[in-house]
Scaffold this motif. Structure first.
Motif, PDB file in Angstrom:
ATOM      1  N   HIS A  68      36.461  23.113  10.656  1.00 56.84           N
ATOM      2  CA  HIS A  68      36.773  21.689  10.784  1.00 56.84           C
ATOM      3  C   HIS A  68      37.935  21.300   9.874  1.00 56.84           C
ATOM      4  O   HIS A  68      38.874  20.615  10.302  1.00 56.84           O
ATOM      5  CB  HIS A  68      35.530  20.865  10.457  1.00 56.84           C
ATOM      6  CG  HIS A  68      35.740  19.392  10.521  1.00 56.84           C
ATOM      7  ND1 HIS A  68      35.835  18.710  11.711  1.00 56.84           N
ATOM      8  CD2 HIS A  68      35.885  18.473   9.540  1.00 56.84           C
ATOM      9  CE1 HIS A  68      36.027  17.435  11.461  1.00 56.84           C
ATOM     10  NE2 HIS A  68      36.063  17.267  10.147  1.00 56.84           N
ATOM     11  N   LYS A  84      45.810  21.819  10.255  1.00 53.56           N
ATOM     12  CA  LYS A  84      46.787  22.221  11.280  1.00 53.56           C
ATOM     13  C   LYS A  84      47.301  21.015  12.061  1.00 53.56           C
ATOM     14  O   LYS A  84      48.491  20.937  12.364  1.00 53.56           O
ATOM     15  CB  LYS A  84      46.180  23.251  12.216  1.00 53.56           C
ATOM     16  CG  LYS A  84      46.041  24.604  11.568  1.00 53.56           C
ATOM     17  CD  LYS A  84      45.449  25.621  12.512  1.00 53.56           C
ATOM     18  CE  LYS A  84      45.293  26.950  11.786  1.00 53.56           C
ATOM     19  NZ  LYS A  84      44.681  27.964  12.635  1.00 53.56           N
ATOM     20  N   ARG A  85      46.422  20.070  12.385  1.00 52.24           N
ATOM     21  CA  ARG A  85      46.867  18.856  13.087  1.00 52.24           C
ATOM     22  C   ARG A  85      47.854  18.060  12.238  1.00 52.24           C
ATOM     23  O   ARG A  85      48.868  17.577  12.741  1.00 52.24           O
ATOM     24  CB  ARG A  85      45.670  17.980  13.458  1.00 52.24           C
ATOM     25  CG  ARG A  85      44.903  18.447  14.666  1.00 52.24           C
ATOM     26  CD  ARG A  85      43.895  17.398  15.135  1.00 52.24           C
ATOM     27  NE  ARG A  85      42.940  17.001  14.109  1.00 52.24           N
ATOM     28  CZ  ARG A  85      41.813  17.650  13.844  1.00 52.24           C
ATOM     29  NH1 ARG A  85      41.498  18.727  14.521  1.00 52.24           N
ATOM     30  NH2 ARG A  85      40.990  17.211  12.902  1.00 52.24           N
ATOM     31  N   ASP A 132      40.159  23.334   8.513  1.00 52.48           N
ATOM     32  CA  ASP A 132      41.350  24.062   8.941  1.00 52.48           C
ATOM     33  C   ASP A 132      42.008  23.387  10.141  1.00 52.48           C
ATOM     34  O   ASP A 132      43.235  23.279  10.210  1.00 52.48           O
ATOM     35  CB  ASP A 132      40.984  25.502   9.275  1.00 52.48           C
ATOM     36  CG  ASP A 132      42.192  26.384   9.474  1.00 52.48           C
ATOM     37  OD1 ASP A 132      43.158  26.251   8.696  1.00 52.48           O
ATOM     38  OD2 ASP A 132      42.178  27.205  10.423  1.00 52.48           O
ATOM     39  N   GLY A 133      41.205  22.914  11.074  1.00 56.71           N
ATOM     40  CA  GLY A 133      41.748  22.198  12.235  1.00 56.71           C
ATOM     41  C   GLY A 133      42.457  20.916  11.831  1.00 56.71           C
ATOM     42  O   GLY A 133      43.519  20.592  12.366  1.00 56.71           O
TER      43      GLY A 133
END
Length: 81
Positions: free
Chosen positions: A57, A63-64, A59-60
């Motif tokens: 979660h 990245k976003r 990491d996402g």
């Protein structure tokens, strides 16, 4: 529910499960310290899935944000050129 909250609530519950029964036999502060130490060890094994979901979660989200920052910088560079 957010995986980060799930992980920390599970960790807190693990501390409580270990520390509260100990409070009947030893000092509350010492029981809390023992509960934290024991929950660290138990949490490493018992909360593996929650920890991995939390990491994915976070990491996402990182990245976003990086993609959004790159997109905004590209737009700004295009406007200046």
């Amino acid at each position: 529910m957010n995986p980060v909250w799930k992980f920390y609530l599970a960790r807190l519950a693990l501390v409580a499960v270990v520390a509260v029964p100990l409070m009947f036999f030893i000092n509350a502060l010492l029981a809390l310290a023992v509960g934290i130490l024991v929950s660290m060890v138990l949490g490493f094994v018992l909360l593996k899935k929650q920890r991995e979901a939390m990491i994915a979660h976070i990491d996402g989200a990182v990245k976003r944000r990086q993609d959004e920052k790159r997109r905004l910088r590209a737009e700004l560079a295009g406007d200046d050129a």
